[in-house]
Design a protein around this motif. Sequence first.
Motif, mmCIF file in Angstrom:
data_model
loop_
_atom_site.group_PDB
_atom_site.id
_atom_site.type_symbol
_atom_site.label_atom_id
_atom_site.label_comp_id
_atom_site.label_asym_id
_atom_site.label_seq_id
_atom_site.Cartn_x
_atom_site.Cartn_y
_atom_site.Cartn_z
ATOM 1 N N PRO A 336 0.803 -1.236 0.000
ATOM 2 C CA PRO A 336 0.000 0.000 0.000
ATOM 3 C C PRO A 336 0.832 1.280 0.000
ATOM 4 O O PRO A 336 0.403 2.292 -0.525
ATOM 5 N N GLN A 337 2.038 1.259 0.608
ATOM 6 C CA GLN A 337 2.821 2.488 0.740
ATOM 7 C C GLN A 337 3.424 2.963 -0.589
ATOM 8 O O GLN A 337 3.862 4.106 -0.696
ATOM 9 N N ILE A 338 3.485 2.101 -1.581
ATOM 10 C CA ILE A 338 4.123 2.462 -2.844
ATOM 11 C C ILE A 338 3.177 3.313 -3.685
ATOM 12 O O ILE A 338 1.985 3.025 -3.792
ATOM 13 N N ASP A 339 3.745 4.355 -4.280
ATOM 14 C CA ASP A 339 2.950 5.299 -5.076
ATOM 15 C C ASP A 339 2.770 4.746 -6.493
ATOM 16 O O ASP A 339 3.508 5.092 -7.425
ATOM 17 N N ASN A 340 1.786 3.871 -6.671
ATOM 18 C CA ASN A 340 1.567 3.247 -7.976
ATOM 19 C C ASN A 340 1.132 4.255 -9.029
ATOM 20 O O ASN A 340 1.398 4.061 -10.218
ATOM 21 N N GLY A 341 0.450 5.309 -8.613
ATOM 22 C CA GLY A 341 0.043 6.338 -9.568
ATOM 23 C C GLY A 341 1.245 6.949 -10.259
ATOM 24 O O GLY A 341 1.274 7.108 -11.490
ATOM 25 N N ALA A 342 2.288 7.275 -9.477
ATOM 26 C CA ALA A 342 3.501 7.854 -10.049
ATOM 27 C C ALA A 342 4.196 6.859 -10.974
ATOM 28 O O ALA A 342 4.682 7.224 -12.046
ATOM 29 N N HIS A 343 4.246 5.586 -10.570
ATOM 30 C CA HIS A 343 4.930 4.573 -11.376
ATOM 31 C C HIS A 343 4.247 4.379 -12.727
ATOM 32 O O HIS A 343 4.889 4.468 -13.782
ATOM 33 N N LEU A 344 2.951 4.106 -12.691
ATOM 34 C CA LEU A 344 2.239 3.850 -13.947
ATOM 35 C C LEU A 344 2.105 5.117 -14.780
ATOM 36 O O LEU A 344 2.189 5.076 -16.015
ATOM 37 N N GLY A 345 1.903 6.245 -14.110
ATOM 38 C CA GLY A 345 1.820 7.515 -14.841
ATOM 39 C C GLY A 345 3.117 7.835 -15.547
ATOM 40 O O GLY A 345 3.129 8.295 -16.700
ATOM 41 N N GLY A 346 4.262 7.584 -14.874
ATOM 42 C CA GLY A 346 5.555 7.808 -15.497
ATOM 43 C C GLY A 346 5.841 6.832 -16.623
ATOM 44 O O GLY A 346 6.425 7.201 -17.642
ATOM 45 N N LEU A 347 5.432 5.577 -16.434
ATOM 46 C CA LEU A 347 5.628 4.552 -17.476
ATOM 47 C C LEU A 347 4.942 4.970 -18.774
ATOM 48 O O LEU A 347 5.548 4.935 -19.853
ATOM 49 N N ILE A 348 3.686 5.370 -18.667
ATOM 50 C CA ILE A 348 2.937 5.792 -19.852
ATOM 51 C C ILE A 348 3.523 7.079 -20.426
ATOM 52 O O ILE A 348 3.686 7.222 -21.645
#
Length: 511
Positions: A336-348
């Motif tokens: 839960p602590q990982i910012d998945n929004g930043a990861h996937l947003g940056g990937l795209i």
Amino acid sequence: MYLKNKYLQNKCTFELMSKHGFEWLSSTTDKEHYLLEKQEKGKIFVIRVSNQQYNWRRELEKDIEKFEEYYVTKFNKGVFFQKIYFHHILVMDFEPVDEWGDLKKGTHSSPKIQQTNVHTFLDGDQSLDFSIHHDPILISAEFPNNMIDLEQMNHFFQTKIAKLHQERTNQLKQLFLQSKPVWIYPFIIVNIILFFILEMNGGSTNPKTLIQFGAKYNIAIMEGEWWRFITSMFLHIGIMHLTLNMIALYFIGALVERMYGHCRFIFIYFSAGLTGGIASFAFNPQIAAGASGAIFGLFGALLFFGLQYPKIFFKTMGWNVLFILMINIVFGLSVPQIDNGAHLGGLIGGFIASTTVMFPHLRKGSLQVIGAIALALYACGLFSFGYHYEEVQEDETLHLYVIEQQLKEDDYQTVINRSTAALLYAEDYEAELLFYRSYAYLQQELWDKALRDLEKAVSIKPNFEEAYYNLALIYEQNNQMQKAASSIEKAIDINPENEEYHDFYQKLKPE
């Protein structure tokens, strides 16, 4: 006859490479066997071109098994299963003397081999005619007029095969050597320097310090501090966060900068970092920082490379990139602590940015224009969605943190305003917001408003001892001693070890 067979073998190999896109993989020392490969639409086609004479079925069967096993063991070590279609082209004087026709139907030495095909080019045949995945292949058996010309042509084809292989090898190397890594080093240095600055000014895990130095902080962004999307890319929360990101930046960043060049790398890195930060703003209300969005954008750049050069991608790094990326995504979704929004947003964002800049020596004008428009729409659309996404922007936990900081600064009117705004969306922390607002009212001597908030807070959260204590203070101020005593008694019931509650209760008791 040997010279004619060798000529046909070399001619067949050269035409498969020059006209049908096959790549040279290897050959035996005596050049009796060439191994070629082509990848197309998720399938792998392998051809062995041989000029060895097979007198018996068993000899041929053993060689089929040997070369298929050799290919699977040495050249097909991908993480994921791919279907392999194997073709054996046999340039021979005559067929094996015993029955061998069933071998054409395919007896595979490995479960990875989907289909085996055997084609013979015999003495007297006018041509070799077959097809590979809807690609018709026709090799004619035309020979020079005399043995000297035959030997010269044989040498000609051997030279052409070697030259074509060398050219393609050089092209492959060139794709990964567009420039030497330069920018990853100052990026790493800046990240490390800022980390130590954070540590010397309150700590890299201290929210107040992170906000002060430019972390992604939704409330400040909503108030116009958009520069935080960039500054947050260079801040990290804890030594482990910094170490993992810098290792990834060193290895992945160096590869992408080699492939795309300096300017394109910078554009991709900042585009991914920016869109990753915007995605975090849109989907994650918590304070955030780190280069993860930009680094995932570099993965996006590698995926775009794979889309443009699929054969090279899967032959070199492709499966490893996909495997590492999948692990990171699965790990991110499970923690839960990982910012998945930043990861996937940056990937795209990194993938789209790569379509905008393309590669050195490769231009696709219309696709690049579409990429630039898509990148702008993607960033603006994400920001617009996040700006109006009340569930994130009005998150209670974030507002509670801000209110606590404002109370420490005695900014009571701002506490009242922010608490009032947050209460419109409050669910889990409504009682706490009411308590903080009541405290600000008390400091402004607005007793009635403070009393209403506290009474509502204890009705929502019956074990709220601090609210009962403040209620007792207000009742005492209004000379309502019985209510004051009742309120402090409830606080004592909840926390009987608090001496302050007992002292206040004794003060309320009549002499």
